[in-house]
Enzyme design. Structure first.
Site, PDB file in Angstrom:
ATOM      1  N   ARG A 174       0.858  -1.195   0.000  1.00  0.00           N
ATOM      2  CA  ARG A 174       0.000   0.000   0.000  1.00  0.00           C
ATOM      3  C   ARG A 174       0.886   1.235   0.000  1.00  0.00           C
ATOM      4  O   ARG A 174       1.892   1.279   0.733  1.00  0.00           O
ATOM      5  CB  ARG A 174      -0.911   0.028   1.231  1.00  0.00           C
ATOM      6  CG  ARG A 174      -2.094  -0.916   1.168  1.00  0.00           C
ATOM      7  CD  ARG A 174      -3.129  -0.517   0.105  1.00  0.00           C
ATOM      8  NE  ARG A 174      -4.274  -1.426   0.058  1.00  0.00           N
ATOM      9  CZ  ARG A 174      -4.372  -2.476  -0.743  1.00  0.00           C
ATOM     10  NH1 ARG A 174      -3.406  -2.779  -1.583  1.00  0.00           N
ATOM     11  NH2 ARG A 174      -5.469  -3.231  -0.734  1.00  0.00           N
ATOM     12  N   ASP A 193       4.446  -0.421  -7.041  1.00  0.00           N
ATOM     13  CA  ASP A 193       3.167  -0.716  -7.706  1.00  0.00           C
ATOM     14  C   ASP A 193       2.043   0.081  -7.061  1.00  0.00           C
ATOM     15  O   ASP A 193       0.904   0.047  -7.527  1.00  0.00           O
ATOM     16  CB  ASP A 193       2.862  -2.220  -7.605  1.00  0.00           C
ATOM     17  CG  ASP A 193       1.627  -2.613  -8.406  1.00  0.00           C
ATOM     18  OD1 ASP A 193       1.541  -2.184  -9.584  1.00  0.00           O
ATOM     19  OD2 ASP A 193       0.746  -3.310  -7.877  1.00  0.00           O
ATOM     20  N   GLU A 249      -2.324   7.535  -4.761  1.00  0.00           N
ATOM     21  CA  GLU A 249      -2.696   6.893  -6.025  1.00  0.00           C
ATOM     22  C   GLU A 249      -4.181   7.017  -6.366  1.00  0.00           C
ATOM     23  O   GLU A 249      -4.542   7.016  -7.542  1.00  0.00           O
ATOM     24  CB  GLU A 249      -2.303   5.412  -6.019  1.00  0.00           C
ATOM     25  CG  GLU A 249      -3.125   4.568  -5.046  1.00  0.00           C
ATOM     26  CD  GLU A 249      -2.775   3.088  -5.131  1.00  0.00           C
ATOM     27  OE1 GLU A 249      -1.581   2.763  -5.131  1.00  0.00           O
ATOM     28  OE2 GLU A 249      -3.709   2.260  -5.203  1.00  0.00           O
ATOM     29  N   HIS A 307      -0.722  -0.145  -9.714  1.00  0.00           N
ATOM     30  CA  HIS A 307      -1.441  -1.085  -8.837  1.00  0.00           C
ATOM     31  C   HIS A 307      -1.974  -2.287  -9.632  1.00  0.00           C
ATOM     32  O   HIS A 307      -3.177  -2.571  -9.618  1.00  0.00           O
ATOM     33  CB  HIS A 307      -2.593  -0.356  -8.115  1.00  0.00           C
ATOM     34  CG  HIS A 307      -2.977  -1.008  -6.814  1.00  0.00           C
ATOM     35  ND1 HIS A 307      -3.240  -0.306  -5.670  1.00  0.00           N
ATOM     36  CD2 HIS A 307      -3.138  -2.324  -6.470  1.00  0.00           C
ATOM     37  CE1 HIS A 307      -3.560  -1.145  -4.693  1.00  0.00           C
ATOM     38  NE2 HIS A 307      -3.499  -2.376  -5.153  1.00  0.00           N
TER      39      HIS A 307
HETATM   40  P1  NAI Z   1      -1.732 -11.127   5.078  1.00  0.00           P
HETATM   41  O1  NAI Z   1      -2.710 -10.607   6.046  1.00  0.00           O
HETATM   42  O2  NAI Z   1      -1.767 -12.583   4.723  1.00  0.00           O
HETATM   43  O3  NAI Z   1      -0.249 -10.804   5.583  1.00  0.00           O
HETATM   44  C1  NAI Z   1       0.128  -9.589   6.146  1.00  0.00           C
HETATM   45  C2  NAI Z   1       1.279  -9.844   7.106  1.00  0.00           C
HETATM   46  O4  NAI Z   1       1.727  -8.575   7.623  1.00  0.00           O
HETATM   47  C3  NAI Z   1       0.875 -10.698   8.318  1.00  0.00           C
HETATM   48  O5  NAI Z   1       1.792 -11.767   8.475  1.00  0.00           O
HETATM   49  C4  NAI Z   1       0.921  -9.737   9.480  1.00  0.00           C
HETATM   50  O6  NAI Z   1       1.301 -10.356  10.704  1.00  0.00           O
HETATM   51  C5  NAI Z   1       1.971  -8.748   9.009  1.00  0.00           C
HETATM   52  N1  NAI Z   1       1.921  -7.487   9.732  1.00  0.00           N
HETATM   53  C6  NAI Z   1       0.851  -6.888  10.305  1.00  0.00           C
HETATM   54  N2  NAI Z   1       1.225  -5.734  10.889  1.00  0.00           N
HETATM   55  C7  NAI Z   1       2.560  -5.634  10.714  1.00  0.00           C
HETATM   56  C8  NAI Z   1       3.534  -4.681  11.110  1.00  0.00           C
HETATM   57  N3  NAI Z   1       3.198  -3.609  11.846  1.00  0.00           N
HETATM   58  N4  NAI Z   1       4.810  -4.875  10.741  1.00  0.00           N
HETATM   59  C9  NAI Z   1       5.158  -5.976  10.017  1.00  0.00           C
HETATM   60  N5  NAI Z   1       4.291  -6.911   9.620  1.00  0.00           N
HETATM   61  C10 NAI Z   1       3.004  -6.748   9.970  1.00  0.00           C
HETATM   62  O7  NAI Z   1      -1.878 -10.238   3.783  1.00  0.00           O
HETATM   63  P2  NAI Z   1      -1.412 -10.572   2.292  1.00  0.00           P
HETATM   64  O8  NAI Z   1      -2.508 -11.258   1.568  1.00  0.00           O
HETATM   65  O9  NAI Z   1      -0.068 -11.208   2.323  1.00  0.00           O
HETATM   66  O10 NAI Z   1      -1.311  -9.099   1.674  1.00  0.00           O
HETATM   67  C11 NAI Z   1      -0.346  -8.168   2.145  1.00  0.00           C
HETATM   68  C12 NAI Z   1      -0.707  -6.795   1.614  1.00  0.00           C
HETATM   69  O11 NAI Z   1      -0.527  -6.781   0.200  1.00  0.00           O
HETATM   70  C13 NAI Z   1      -2.183  -6.408   1.806  1.00  0.00           C
HETATM   71  O12 NAI Z   1      -2.391  -5.815   3.071  1.00  0.00           O
HETATM   72  C14 NAI Z   1      -2.420  -5.433   0.711  1.00  0.00           C
HETATM   73  O13 NAI Z   1      -2.209  -4.134   1.206  1.00  0.00           O
HETATM   74  C15 NAI Z   1      -1.353  -5.746  -0.340  1.00  0.00           C
HETATM   75  N6  NAI Z   1      -1.914  -6.192  -1.615  1.00  0.00           N
HETATM   76  C16 NAI Z   1      -1.540  -5.541  -2.762  1.00  0.00           C
HETATM   77  C17 NAI Z   1      -2.038  -5.913  -3.994  1.00  0.00           C
HETATM   78  C18 NAI Z   1      -1.626  -5.258  -5.283  1.00  0.00           C
HETATM   79  O14 NAI Z   1      -2.263  -5.474  -6.319  1.00  0.00           O
HETATM   80  N7  NAI Z   1      -0.570  -4.437  -5.300  1.00  0.00           N
HETATM   81  C19 NAI Z   1      -3.005  -7.020  -4.089  1.00  0.00           C
HETATM   82  C20 NAI Z   1      -3.279  -7.684  -2.845  1.00  0.00           C
HETATM   83  C21 NAI Z   1      -2.760  -7.274  -1.647  1.00  0.00           C
END
Ligand code: NAI
Length: 345
Positions: free
Chosen positions: A229, A253, A258, A290
């Site tokens: 993000r 990305d 954005e 994105h």
């Molecule tokens: P997820 O929920 O499976 O993993 C997120 C991880 O971040 C978790 O392991 C969590 O413990 C950790 N986390 C939480 N707070 C934290 C902190 N303060 N410091 C370090 N780590 C922390 O989510 P997923 O599916 O892996 O997605 C991650 C991110 O990717 C999403 O939140 C979303 O913003 C982004 N995303 C981007 C996309 C794109 O098209 N560019 C598409 C899908 C997701």
């Protein structure tokens, strides 16, 4: 049931019309959802929204006044939703995972392109410029990559990086018990990494986690990748660090502001965001709009899960993918601890 579908793009429409959506009729709207456009949902029974829609208190209240009781986010992230305002009024559901591979693989694509300058070669050879000057990259093998956030996407990216023979270190606020991941403190990750990739969600905790202070802790000549993000990075600090070469390159990305620009053709406009214009103009920045999620597998899964989420609501079934504001840390399982008949309220 009639569903107002905001910020529609042709690929959304294609997949939502392809999957079985019996009982649901979509009213496809080009407008992004915000307090001004919420009125377009008049006469509808539900809403589908996306990453750059603005579900603040005013929007939520407007939708509620129109009788909307369900908003289905067709994405994983939900930082654009005011859950406190929605609680007790509108149920919010999402697509927790549609293809973590899509995003992790795209992150690898950005890493390779940024490093080996494939985007520049492509442009050069189209102009019959076969010079190799300034196209030098570096071997990924043996380099240290620091991965912040080892959830669904981060974990897959860890494995991809290991495939390149990289030394992978990781930081996660809630580390998973996996002996194959070498967790370190965040400061150590900043200090040791040749490349840093962000895969944590946007929360109060992570907002501007990359700022002047954290950049100062990084290696001279570090590379930065953000497919998570935009607001994880303070754009001005990034710009400054790229200009003075503390950060050797950035592959982005996502971008802090954005929502004003991304997903649209702005090629004939003068971009009002000076920081964005300067970032795009830098030779060491690779910026995309994105698109990390954009594979056919992901789009199909998004459509299927969103339709199923809506059907669960209208058929009075428990909401498998509901999220509510009581999830304080925004990273745990879907749903709160006080579910009533499988719903948050
Ligand atoms: P997820 O929920 O499976 O993993 C997120 C991880 O971040 C978790 O392991 C969590 O413990 C950790 N986390 C939480 N707070 C934290 C902190 N303060 N410091 C370090 N780590 C922390 O989510 P997923 O599916 O892996 O997605 C991650 C991110 O990717 C999403 O939140 C979303 O913003 C982004 N995303 C981007 C996309 C794109 O098209 N560019 C598409 C899908 C997701």
């Amino acid at each position: 049931m009639k569903i107002a579908f905001f910020d529609t793009k042709p690929y959304d429409r294609q997949w939502f019309e392809t999957v079985d959506h019996e009982g649901l009729t979509f009213k496809y709207l080009e407008a992004k959802l915000n307090a001004d456009t919420a009125a377009l949902a008049k006469g509808c029974d539900g809403v589908v929204a996306f990453v750059n829609d603005n579900l603040d208190e005013a929007t939520i209240n407007h939708l509620y006044d129109l009788g909307i009781k369900i908003v289905a986010m067709r994405c994983a992230g939900y930082n654009n939703v005011n859950f406190e305002a929605a609680y007790g009024k509108i149920h919010i559901v999402r697509v927790p995972a549609y293809s973590p591979y899509a995003v992790a693989e795209y992150t690898a694509a950005l890493l390779l392109s940024m490093n080996r300058k494939i985007h520049k070669s492509y442009n050069r050879t189209r102009d019959f410029n076969f010079s190799l000057v300034n196209l030098e990259g570096f071997d990924l093998f043996g380099k240290t990559i620091g991965i912040i956030g080892t959830g669904k996407i981060g974990k897959i990216f860890v494995d991809i990086c290991k495939g390149f023979g990289m030394d992978v270190i990781a930081y996660d606020k809630f580390p998973i018990p996996d002996p194959t991941i070498q967790y370190v403190e965040l400061d150590e990750l900043f200090k040791r990494s040749d490349i840093i990739s962000l895969h944590c969600p946007l929360t109060d905790d992570t907002y501007h986690m990359i700022d002047e202070e954290s950049i100062a802790k990084m290696k001279q000549g570090v590379y930065l990748i953000n497919t998570s993000r935009g607001p994880l990075i303070e754009s001005q600090a990034l710009l400054k660090a790229l200009q003075n070469r503390k950060i050797a390159g950035a592959a982005l990305d996502v971008y802090e502001e954005e929502s004003v620009f991304f997903f649209e053709d702005r090629s004939n406009e003068i971009i009002s965001d000076e920081t964005l214009s300067l970032l795009v103009a830098l030779p060491n920045v690779l910026l995309t709009s994105h698109q990390a999620f954009l594979t056919k597998e992901a789009l199909e899964n998004i459509a299927k899960t969103t339709v199923e989420n809506l059907k669960e609501f209208f058929e009075d079934r428990p909401l498998t993918n509901e999220i509510c504001y009581e999830i304080k840390n925004h990273q745990s399982a879907n749903g709160c601890e006080h579910k009533i008949n499988g719903r948050c309220f």
